[in-house]
Write an enzyme that holds these catalytic residues in place. Structure first.
Site, short mmCIF file in Angstrom:
data_model
loop_
_atom_site.label_atom_id
_atom_site.label_comp_id
_atom_site.label_asym_id
_atom_site.label_seq_id
_atom_site.Cartn_x
_atom_site.Cartn_y
_atom_site.Cartn_z
N ALA A 138 34.24 39.74 31.33
CA ALA A 138 33.28 38.67 31.04
C ALA A 138 33.92 37.31 31.28
O ALA A 138 35.02 37.04 30.82
CB ALA A 138 32.81 38.77 29.59
N GLU A 145 32.85 32.99 32.84
CA GLU A 145 32.14 32.09 33.73
C GLU A 145 32.97 32.09 35.01
O GLU A 145 34.19 31.91 34.95
CB GLU A 145 32.06 30.69 33.14
CG GLU A 145 31.13 30.57 31.96
CD GLU A 145 29.66 30.74 32.33
OE1 GLU A 145 29.32 30.49 33.49
OE2 GLU A 145 28.87 31.13 31.46
N THR A 174 42.07 36.44 38.33
CA THR A 174 41.84 36.04 39.72
C THR A 174 43.11 35.51 40.37
O THR A 174 44.01 35.00 39.68
CB THR A 174 40.76 34.94 39.75
OG1 THR A 174 40.76 34.29 41.01
CG2 THR A 174 41.02 33.86 38.70
N ASP A 175 43.15 35.56 41.69
CA ASP A 175 44.31 34.98 42.41
C ASP A 175 44.26 33.44 42.39
O ASP A 175 45.24 32.79 42.74
CB ASP A 175 44.37 35.49 43.86
CG ASP A 175 43.16 35.12 44.72
OD1 ASP A 175 42.17 34.58 44.17
OD2 ASP A 175 43.20 35.37 45.93
N GLU A 176 43.11 32.87 41.97
CA GLU A 176 42.98 31.41 42.00
C GLU A 176 43.93 30.74 41.01
O GLU A 176 44.19 29.55 41.12
CB GLU A 176 41.52 30.99 41.74
CG GLU A 176 40.59 31.61 42.76
CD GLU A 176 39.22 30.95 42.83
OE1 GLU A 176 39.10 29.78 42.46
OE2 GLU A 176 38.29 31.64 43.25
N TYR A 190 37.75 26.21 36.57
CA TYR A 190 37.63 27.68 36.51
C TYR A 190 39.01 28.34 36.49
O TYR A 190 39.33 29.12 35.59
CB TYR A 190 36.82 28.19 37.72
CG TYR A 190 36.96 29.69 37.95
CD1 TYR A 190 36.53 30.61 37.01
CD2 TYR A 190 37.55 30.19 39.12
CE1 TYR A 190 36.67 31.98 37.21
CE2 TYR A 190 37.69 31.55 39.34
CZ TYR A 190 37.25 32.45 38.37
OH TYR A 190 37.39 33.80 38.57
N SER A 191 39.84 27.99 37.50
CA SER A 191 41.14 28.70 37.58
C SER A 191 42.04 28.31 36.41
O SER A 191 42.83 29.13 35.93
CB SER A 191 41.81 28.45 38.93
OG SER A 191 41.94 27.08 39.20
N LYS A 210 40.99 30.46 33.50
CA LYS A 210 41.45 31.83 33.69
C LYS A 210 42.97 31.91 33.50
O LYS A 210 43.49 32.86 32.91
CB LYS A 210 41.09 32.33 35.10
CG LYS A 210 39.62 32.57 35.34
CD LYS A 210 39.02 33.68 34.49
CE LYS A 210 39.52 35.06 34.86
NZ LYS A 210 38.80 36.12 34.07
N LEU A 235 29.27 33.32 48.42
CA LEU A 235 29.24 33.16 49.88
C LEU A 235 28.48 34.28 50.63
O LEU A 235 27.57 33.99 51.41
CB LEU A 235 30.68 33.05 50.42
CG LEU A 235 30.76 32.76 51.92
CD1 LEU A 235 30.36 31.33 52.24
CD2 LEU A 235 32.18 33.01 52.44
P1 NAD Z 1 30.03 37.27 37.27
O1 NAD Z 1 29.82 35.82 37.00
O2 NAD Z 1 29.20 37.93 38.30
O3 NAD Z 1 29.79 38.08 35.90
C1 NAD Z 1 30.27 37.65 34.67
C2 NAD Z 1 29.50 38.40 33.58
O4 NAD Z 1 30.04 37.97 32.31
C3 NAD Z 1 28.02 38.09 33.56
O5 NAD Z 1 27.28 39.28 33.48
C4 NAD Z 1 27.83 37.25 32.32
O6 NAD Z 1 26.57 37.42 31.70
C5 NAD Z 1 28.95 37.74 31.42
N1 NAD Z 1 29.39 36.75 30.43
C6 NAD Z 1 29.64 35.42 30.63
N2 NAD Z 1 30.02 34.85 29.48
C7 NAD Z 1 30.04 35.83 28.53
C8 NAD Z 1 30.37 35.86 27.15
N3 NAD Z 1 30.75 34.75 26.49
N4 NAD Z 1 30.29 37.05 26.48
C9 NAD Z 1 29.87 38.18 27.14
N5 NAD Z 1 29.53 38.19 28.43
C10 NAD Z 1 29.63 37.04 29.13
O7 NAD Z 1 31.57 37.44 37.54
P2 NAD Z 1 32.33 38.47 38.50
O8 NAD Z 1 32.41 37.90 39.86
O9 NAD Z 1 31.77 39.82 38.30
O10 NAD Z 1 33.80 38.41 37.89
C11 NAD Z 1 34.18 39.26 36.82
C12 NAD Z 1 35.62 38.98 36.44
O11 NAD Z 1 36.47 39.19 37.55
C13 NAD Z 1 35.85 37.53 35.98
O12 NAD Z 1 36.76 37.56 34.91
C14 NAD Z 1 36.46 36.87 37.21
O13 NAD Z 1 37.32 35.83 36.83
C15 NAD Z 1 37.23 38.03 37.81
N6 NAD Z 1 37.42 37.97 39.28
C16 NAD Z 1 36.33 37.78 40.11
C17 NAD Z 1 36.54 37.77 41.49
C18 NAD Z 1 35.39 37.62 42.45
O14 NAD Z 1 35.62 37.54 43.67
N7 NAD Z 1 34.14 37.61 42.00
C19 NAD Z 1 37.83 37.92 42.01
C20 NAD Z 1 38.90 38.10 41.13
C21 NAD Z 1 38.67 38.14 39.77
#
Ligand code: NAD
Length: 369
Positions: free
Chosen positions: A88, A90, A150-152, A176-177, A180, A216
C-alpha cells in the site's frame, strides 16, 4: 500460510493477489490458505481488478487504512496471519509533486504504524523468535514482513554509472521517492532494533495488466487507439528499467519465502529503455495487435511536453543477487511483456471504461493524464 497483503486493489497488489492464489503454489511449492487484502481504495484502488476472486473463500477483502492500528491488529489476530506483504502506498510521482502530504502520511507514517502493529502482534502471540537476522521464513521463523519499495530511492544515474544494487546509497529526489526511502529506513530499523523478520525489495518500473491509466503504458496505449496526442516529457531521453508485473510478483513471493531477514533485494528486468523508445514500441505493438485502429504515424501522435521538475535521468538495476541467492529471473522480455500488456488492454476495454467514467468508485474523473 496466511498472508496479509496491503494495497492489494492497486496495480501490483492485485497482480500479486492473483499470483499468490494462482500460479504461486505450483511454481514455488507454497500453500496459501488465505490472503487478507487490506486496501483503502484511494483513487488508485479498484475492486474490479479482483472480480475473478469475488467468490474465492481464500480471499478476504477489507477496505481500510494501514495506519488504523486497531483494524490491522484485529485482522492479524482474527486471521492468524503469518506474513505481511506491504505494497500500500501513494505511488504516482506527479501527484507527489502537487500534494506531498498524502505521501508522507501513507508511505512513511502508515508504514511505521503497520510495522509497529505487526511487531506487537508477534510479541503478544509468542511469534517473535529473538533476533531474526540472517534467518528466513521456515528457517527458525514462522512469520515475515516483506516491505515492497522502489528503485527511485537511489536517485538518478548518469549515462555511464553502474546500475543500482543493494549497496547503492540512498538519494531520493521526489517527495514520492523520499517518502518511500523513509519507509525503507523504518523497515530496516525495525529489523535491527527489535529483531523483526523483515525483508525489503526495491524494484524498477513495472508494466502489465490492471495498471491505473495515468501511468505511461496504459496512457499511451489508450491514446494511440484513440488517435490522441501522446505527451512525452522533455526530449524523451529519460531511461528506465522495465519489468513485467508478474515477474515482479514472483520475485516478491521468492523474497518473502526465501529472502534473508534484514536483507534487501533489488529487482529489475535488465531492460533499460529510453522513454521515447518505449512509446515507439507501444505504437508499433498496438498497430500490429489492433489492425486498422491506428491511423496516424508515430510522428503525428507524439508531442514533447515540458519536463517534470526534478525528473531523474536514468534508473538501472543489477539484479545479480536475487538471481544467485533466490533463483529469480524474469520470464518476459520487453517485447513479449509489451505484447501481453497491449493485448490485455485491448481485451479489457470495460476495465478502463469504468475508471474513465468514474463508476469504479462512484464518481467521474476529470482528467487521467
Ligand atoms: P498503486 O498506486 O497502483 O496501488 C496502491 C494501492 O494502495 C491502491 O490500491 C490504494 O488504494 C492503496 N492504498 C493507498 N493508501 C493506502 C492506505 N493508507 N491504506 C491502505 N491502502 C492504501 O501502486 P502500485 O504501482 O501497485 O505500487 C505498489 C507498491 O509497489 C508501492 O509501494 C510502490 O512504491 C511499489 N513499487 C511500484 C512500482 C511500479 O512500477 N508501479 C515499482 C517499484 C515499486
Amino acid at each position: 500460510m496466511r498472508v496479509l497483503v496491503t494495497g492489494g486493489a492497486g496495480f501490483i497488489g492485485s497482480n500479486l493477489v492473483h499470483y499468490l492464489l494462482g500460479g504461486a503454489s505450483a511454481e514455488l511449492g507454497v500453500g496459501i490458505d488465505r490472503v487478507v487484502n487490506l486496501d483503502k481504495l484511494t483513487y488508485a484502488g479498484n475492486r474490479s481488478s479482483l472480480a475473478e476472486l469475488e467468490n474465492d473463500p481464500r480471499h478476504v477483502f477489507v477496505q481500510g487504512d494501514i495506519g488504523d492500528a486497531e483494524l490491522v491488529g484485529s485482522l492479524l489476530r482474527d486471521h492468524e496471519i503469518d506474513a505481511v506483504m506491504h505494497l500500500a502506498a501513494e505511488s504516482h510521482v506527479d501527484r507527489s509533486i502537487d500534494n506531498p502530504e498524502e505521501f508522507i502520511m501513507t508511505n512513511f507514517v502508515g508504514t511505521y504504524r503497520l510495522l509497529e502493529t505487526f511487531r506487537r502482534y508477534l510479541v503478544e502471540t509468542g511469534r517473535m523468535i529473538g533476533h531474526s537476522h540472517g534467518k528466513s521464513l521456515g528457517d527458525g521463523s514462522k512469520s515475515a514482513f516483506l516491505h515492497v519499495s522502489t528503485d527511485e530511492v537511489y536517485g538518478s544515474l548518469g549515462p555511464n554509472d553502474a546500475a543500482f544494487c543493494e549497496t547503492t546509497p540512498y538519494a531520493p529526489n521526489s517527495p514520492y521517492s523520499a517518502s518511500k526511502a523513509g519507509s525503507d529506513h523504518l523497515a530496516r530499523a525495525y529489523h535491527h532494533t527489535y529483531g523483526m523478520p523483515v525483508v525489503t525489495t526495491n524494484c524498477s518500473n513495472n508494466y502489465g495488466p490492471y495498471q491505473f491509466p495515468e501511468k505511461l503504458l496504459p496512457l499511451m496505449i489508450r491514446k494511440t487507439l484513440r488517435g490522441e496526442s501522446l505527451p512525452v516529457y522533455g526530449d524523451g531521453s529519460n531511461v528506465r528499467d522495465w519489468l513485467y508485473v508478474e515477474d515482479h510478483c514472483r520475485g516478491l513471493a521468492m523474497a518473502l519465502l526465501r529472502g534473508k531477514f534484514g536483507e534487501t533485494y533489488v529487482i529489475g528486468g535488465k531492460c533499460e529503455m529510453k522513454n521515447l523508445d518505449v512509446v515507439h514500441g507501444i505504437i508499433e505493438t498496438v498497430r500490429e495487435l489492433a489492425p486498422g485502429r491506428v491511423t496516424k504515424t508515430a510522428d503525428e501522435l507524439i508531442t514533447f511536453v515540458k519536463d517534470r521538475p526534478g525528473h531523474d535521468q536514468r534508473y538501472a538495476i543489477d539484479p545479480t543477487r536475487i538471481g544467485k541467492e533466490l533463483g529469480w529471473a524474469p520470464l518476459e522480455n520487453f517485447t513479449s511483456g509489451l505484447r501481453k500488456t497491449v493485448q490485455w488492454y485491448l481485451d479489457n476495454d470495460e476495465w478502463i471504461r469504468t475508471i474513465e467514467d468514474g463508476s469504479y468508485r462512484g464518481e467521474r474523473l476529470g482528467t487521467l493524464s
